[in-house]
Design an enzyme around this catalytic site. Structure first.
Site, PDB file in Angstrom:
ATOM      1  N   ASP A 111     -41.895  17.043  64.055  1.00  0.00           N
ATOM      2  CA  ASP A 111     -41.268  17.971  65.015  1.00  0.00           C
ATOM      3  C   ASP A 111     -42.297  18.622  65.937  1.00  0.00           C
ATOM      4  O   ASP A 111     -41.994  19.574  66.643  1.00  0.00           O
ATOM      5  CB  ASP A 111     -40.454  19.042  64.273  1.00  0.00           C
ATOM      6  CG  ASP A 111     -41.326  20.003  63.460  1.00  0.00           C
ATOM      7  OD1 ASP A 111     -42.568  19.833  63.411  1.00  0.00           O
ATOM      8  OD2 ASP A 111     -40.760  20.941  62.861  1.00  0.00           O
TER       9      ASP A 111
ATOM     10  N   GLU B 185     -43.952  26.035  63.729  1.00  0.00           N
ATOM     11  CA  GLU B 185     -42.723  25.282  63.966  1.00  0.00           C
ATOM     12  C   GLU B 185     -42.158  25.553  65.368  1.00  0.00           C
ATOM     13  O   GLU B 185     -42.506  26.560  65.991  1.00  0.00           O
ATOM     14  CB  GLU B 185     -41.681  25.669  62.906  1.00  0.00           C
ATOM     15  CG  GLU B 185     -42.082  25.328  61.469  1.00  0.00           C
ATOM     16  CD  GLU B 185     -41.984  23.822  61.146  1.00  0.00           C
ATOM     17  OE1 GLU B 185     -42.082  22.981  62.058  1.00  0.00           O
ATOM     18  OE2 GLU B 185     -41.818  23.496  59.951  1.00  0.00           O
TER      19      GLU B 185
ATOM     20  N   ASP C 127     -53.175  26.190  56.227  1.00  0.00           N
ATOM     21  CA  ASP C 127     -51.890  26.754  55.818  1.00  0.00           C
ATOM     22  C   ASP C 127     -51.696  26.628  54.316  1.00  0.00           C
ATOM     23  O   ASP C 127     -52.479  25.952  53.637  1.00  0.00           O
ATOM     24  CB  ASP C 127     -50.723  26.085  56.583  1.00  0.00           C
ATOM     25  CG  ASP C 127     -50.891  24.561  56.711  1.00  0.00           C
ATOM     26  OD1 ASP C 127     -51.701  23.987  55.964  1.00  0.00           O
ATOM     27  OD2 ASP C 127     -50.208  23.967  57.547  1.00  0.00           O
TER      28      ASP C 127
ATOM     29  N   HIS D 177     -45.150  20.170  65.019  1.00  0.00           N
ATOM     30  CA  HIS D 177     -45.935  21.309  64.521  1.00  0.00           C
ATOM     31  C   HIS D 177     -47.396  20.922  64.297  1.00  0.00           C
ATOM     32  O   HIS D 177     -47.702  19.761  63.995  1.00  0.00           O
ATOM     33  CB  HIS D 177     -45.324  21.932  63.248  1.00  0.00           C
ATOM     34  CG  HIS D 177     -45.382  21.104  62.014  1.00  0.00           C
ATOM     35  ND1 HIS D 177     -44.281  20.850  61.220  1.00  0.00           N
ATOM     36  CD2 HIS D 177     -46.418  20.467  61.383  1.00  0.00           C
ATOM     37  CE1 HIS D 177     -44.632  20.121  60.180  1.00  0.00           C
ATOM     38  NE2 HIS D 177     -45.935  19.863  60.259  1.00  0.00           N
TER      39      HIS D 177
HETATM   40  C1  F6R Z   1     -51.060  20.507  56.674  1.00  0.00           C
HETATM   41  C2  F6R Z   1     -50.598  20.795  58.026  1.00  0.00           C
HETATM   42  C3  F6R Z   1     -49.461  20.049  58.638  1.00  0.00           C
HETATM   43  C4  F6R Z   1     -49.630  18.536  58.512  1.00  0.00           C
HETATM   44  C5  F6R Z   1     -48.436  17.832  59.153  1.00  0.00           C
HETATM   45  C6  F6R Z   1     -48.538  16.321  59.024  1.00  0.00           C
HETATM   46  O1  F6R Z   1     -52.140  21.348  56.343  1.00  0.00           O
HETATM   47  O2  F6R Z   1     -51.127  21.661  58.619  1.00  0.00           O
HETATM   48  O3  F6R Z   1     -49.373  20.391  59.997  1.00  0.00           O
HETATM   49  O4  F6R Z   1     -50.820  18.156  59.141  1.00  0.00           O
HETATM   50  O5  F6R Z   1     -47.257  18.268  58.548  1.00  0.00           O
HETATM   51  O6  F6R Z   1     -48.475  15.987  57.670  1.00  0.00           O
HETATM   52  P1  F6R Z   1     -48.821  14.497  57.179  1.00  0.00           P
HETATM   53  O7  F6R Z   1     -50.247  14.277  57.509  1.00  0.00           O
HETATM   54  O8  F6R Z   1     -48.559  14.523  55.710  1.00  0.00           O
HETATM   55  O9  F6R Z   1     -47.906  13.601  57.942  1.00  0.00           O
END
Ligand code: F6R
Length: 263
Positions: free
Chosen positions: A136, A143, A67, A138
């Site tokens: 949440d 989302e 992403d 994702h």
């Molecule tokens: C980032 C991504 C997100 C993160 C998620 C957890 O490329 O795809 O889904 O993996 O937001 O983020 P952290 O690891 O910072 O808690």
């Protein structure tokens, strides 16, 4: 789904790194799916160490990011492509142009999303996908409420996600982008093998929904229950809301023993 609960981050990183060494030994031209955010960083550090010791090479591999924020200038330090270069890919031997992410600064993000999906298909799909999970639920930036069959798309970020990520923007919520380009759930589900890393109490509810909840659009990560090769690497805090944690540990250790005995 394999659920592996380990006492600390470095053990998680060591185990996660073996997925890369095993794959690249068998298939040096593998296509890797990379996550950003904090969860995979210790694994990337471990892979850099292995590269420096000559134990792994990425020279024929390709990598695709999950992403990217929309609306940040291409050279902004918090774009995910800048982040992954700084934390991982610039420190190993990927060939020029072998690492790409969704172009978040494209004039037409909708068209860019469709093109990224095609790029992934052209590369033959992802062999090993790294994932984190949002509080949440994702994965990538899919989302709550999104289609369980989504492909790469423009995604409005949830307030919770923007709050969670404000730490990368000097804790200033106004500076966190509102939109992203993200691989969809069906894009992720096409990966041949998936590892997901979660650490800390803040992920415990999402992890319980991923592993033991019903498959639902509310908890997007729960779609992974339909994938037949997912390994979830957790610390004890992230695993703290799992009802069957003891069984998962017993099952993982028993399987490792059996594999050890048959090698
Ligand atoms: C980032 C991504 C997100 C993160 C998620 C957890 O490329 O795809 O889904 O993996 O937001 O983020 P952290 O690891 O910072 O808690």
């Amino acid at each position: 789904m394999n659920i592996v609960i380990l006492p600390d981050t470095s053990q998680i990183a060591d185990l996660a790194a073996t997925f890369y060494t095993d794959l690249l030994e068998k298939n040096p031209k593998a296509v890797l799916g990379l996550a950003t955010g904090s969860s995979p960083v210790p694994t990337y550090k471990k892979l850099i160490e292995l590269y420096e010791r000559g134990e792994i090479s990425f020279k024929d591999a390709k990598a695709f990011l999950l992403d990217e924020y929309v609306g940040l200038p291409a050279d902004h330090p918090q774009t995910y492509i800048t982040f992954i270069k700084k934390e991982f890919t610039d420190h190993v031997d990927f060939a020029e142009g072998a690492v790409q992410g969704p172009p978040g600064s494209a004039d037409d993000p909708f068209k860019a999303a469709a093109e990224y999906e095609k790029e992934l298909e052209k590369a033959g799909g992802i062999d090993l996908q790294m994932l984190g999970i949002g509080s949440d639920g994702h994965i990538a930036f899919n989302e709550p409420g999104g289609a369980l069959s989504s492909v790469t798309h423009l995604q409005v970020l949830a307030e919770q996600t923007r709050e969670d990520n404000a730490r990368f923007f000097d804790d200033d919520l106004d500076r966190v982008p509102k939109f992203s380009l993200t691989q969809g759930l069906s894009t992720i589900m096409r990966a041949k093998k998936i590892i997901l890393i979660a650490q800390g109490e803040g992920k415990a509810e999402a992890v319980a929904a991923l592993v033991e909840g019903g498959v639902s659009a509310r908890w997007q990560a729960s779609i992974l229950q339909y994938h037949n090769d997912v390994t979830v690497l957790l610390d004890e805090e992230a695993a703290s809301k799992l009802q069957l944690a003891d069984f998962y540990t017993y099952a993982w250790e028993s399987e490792q023993e059996l594999r050890g005995a048959s090698n």
